[in-house]
Motif scaffolding. Structure first.
Motif, PDB file in Angstrom:
ATOM      1  N   UNK A   1      15.966  -7.072  19.052  1.00  0.00           N
ATOM      2  CA  UNK A   1      17.081  -6.333  18.463  1.00  0.00           C
ATOM      3  C   UNK A   1      16.645  -5.571  17.225  1.00  0.00           C
ATOM      4  N   UNK A   2      15.791  -6.192  16.399  1.00  0.00           N
ATOM      5  CA  UNK A   2      15.291  -5.500  15.207  1.00  0.00           C
ATOM      6  C   UNK A   2      14.493  -4.261  15.578  1.00  0.00           C
ATOM      7  N   UNK A   3      13.655  -4.392  16.601  1.00  0.00           N
ATOM      8  CA  UNK A   3      12.873  -3.224  17.040  1.00  0.00           C
ATOM      9  C   UNK A   3      13.781  -2.117  17.554  1.00  0.00           C
ATOM     10  N   UNK A   4      14.811  -2.485  18.300  1.00  0.00           N
ATOM     11  CA  UNK A   4      15.753  -1.479  18.807  1.00  0.00           C
ATOM     12  C   UNK A   4      16.496  -0.795  17.668  1.00  0.00           C
TER      13      UNK A   4
ATOM     14  N   UNK B   1      15.061   5.443  13.478  1.00  0.00           N
ATOM     15  CA  UNK B   1      14.002   6.457  13.484  1.00  0.00           C
ATOM     16  C   UNK B   1      14.426   7.683  14.290  1.00  0.00           C
ATOM     17  N   UNK B   2      15.102   7.454  15.418  1.00  0.00           N
ATOM     18  CA  UNK B   2      15.566   8.577  16.248  1.00  0.00           C
ATOM     19  C   UNK B   2      16.600   9.418  15.487  1.00  0.00           C
ATOM     20  N   UNK B   3      17.534   8.727  14.810  1.00  0.00           N
ATOM     21  CA  UNK B   3      18.556   9.438  14.028  1.00  0.00           C
ATOM     22  C   UNK B   3      17.904  10.258  12.919  1.00  0.00           C
TER      23      UNK B   3
ATOM     24  N   UNK C   1      14.740  11.377  12.758  1.00  0.00           N
ATOM     25  CA  UNK C   1      13.971  12.487  13.324  1.00  0.00           C
ATOM     26  C   UNK C   1      14.889  13.605  13.809  1.00  0.00           C
ATOM     27  N   UNK C   2      16.042  13.223  14.380  1.00  0.00           N
ATOM     28  CA  UNK C   2      17.006  14.232  14.834  1.00  0.00           C
ATOM     29  C   UNK C   2      17.546  15.024  13.659  1.00  0.00           C
ATOM     30  N   UNK C   3      17.821  14.306  12.552  1.00  0.00           N
ATOM     31  CA  UNK C   3      18.304  14.989  11.344  1.00  0.00           C
ATOM     32  C   UNK C   3      17.245  15.938  10.801  1.00  0.00           C
ATOM     33  N   UNK C   4      15.982  15.475  10.770  1.00  0.00           N
ATOM     34  CA  UNK C   4      14.890  16.326  10.287  1.00  0.00           C
ATOM     35  C   UNK C   4      14.728  17.559  11.174  1.00  0.00           C
ATOM     36  N   UNK C   5      14.856  17.362  12.485  1.00  0.00           N
ATOM     37  CA  UNK C   5      14.719  18.483  13.415  1.00  0.00           C
ATOM     38  C   UNK C   5      15.836  19.502  13.215  1.00  0.00           C
ATOM     39  N   UNK C   6      17.066  19.011  12.974  1.00  0.00           N
ATOM     40  CA  UNK C   6      18.188  19.913  12.741  1.00  0.00           C
ATOM     41  C   UNK C   6      17.981  20.720  11.462  1.00  0.00           C
TER      42      UNK C   6
END
Length: 201
Positions: free
Chosen positions: A60-63, A69-71, A73-78
């Motif tokens: 669960x911690x890894x998830x 991290x996905x959120x 990276x998505x913010x950085x990409x935007x």
């Protein structure tokens, strides 16, 4: 040199383990039914806790970290897309501005442009003052030319027509600031302070 007898040690370990197992089973056999149930429940709880601690919680911690991290990276990409769009918009505006500056007469000055416009609008008699100034722009061959002027006793129609003439896209001139106040002679007239700007080579 002293050597260990590993086979003897292994035999002793097995014998000790069997002895512990025998004592445990004997103790468990002597327990009453309710006590056996309590021990079984406690053992089950310990097993569940071990499974949670060793397998479930780390997964669960890894998830959770992966989602974060996905959120991020998505913010950085935007942000990168937004900066790219802003850069492209600035590049287009800069190119359009440079094109208008090229088309402008080489003798063009902001002061003379505003003075001629006031003459065509029949507002020269309303001018209280005109103050030109020029400032350099960092890392640019262009300079920022500014004219501050005050006009007294204008009607709203006169002001609207004058402002329409000021913001001439072909000459790359724009209104930066405007302050209105009631006229001194009549309340339906306006006193206006304008700051007009353009780029100058």
């Amino acid at each position: 040199m002293k050597t260990f007898n590993w086979s003897a040690l292994s035999f002793k370990s097995i014998k000790s383990f069997k002895s512990i197992k025998s004592v445990t089973l004997s103790y468990y056999a002597n327990l009453q039914r309710r006590e056996r149930m309590a021990v079984a429940i406690a053992g089950g709880v310990i097993v569940v806790l071990l499974v949670l601690q060793l397998f479930i919680f780390p997964t669960l911690d890894r998830r959770t970290r992966l989602r974060e991290a996905i959120v991020q990276k998505s913010s950085d990409l935007q942000k990168i897309h937004d900066l790219k769009a802003e850069y492209q918009s600035l590049s287009r505006n800069t190119a359009a501005m440079e094109e208008r500056l090229k088309r402008r007469p080489k003798t063009f000055t902001l002061f003379s442009f505003i003075d001629r416009l006031a003459g065509r609008s029949q507002l020269k008699g309303n001018i209280a003052y005109m103050k030109p100034s020029t400032s350099n722009i960092k890392n640019s061959p262009l300079r920022l030319s500014t004219v501050e002027m005050k006009l007294n006793g204008l009607t709203m129609e006169q002001l609207t027509a004058f402002l329409h003439g000021v913001e001439d896209r072909n000459n790359a001139v724009w209104l930066r600031r405007m302050t209105l106040s009631k006229g001194d002679q009549a309340e339906d007239l306006l006193n206006v302070v304008l700051q007009v700007e353009t780029f100058q080579k």
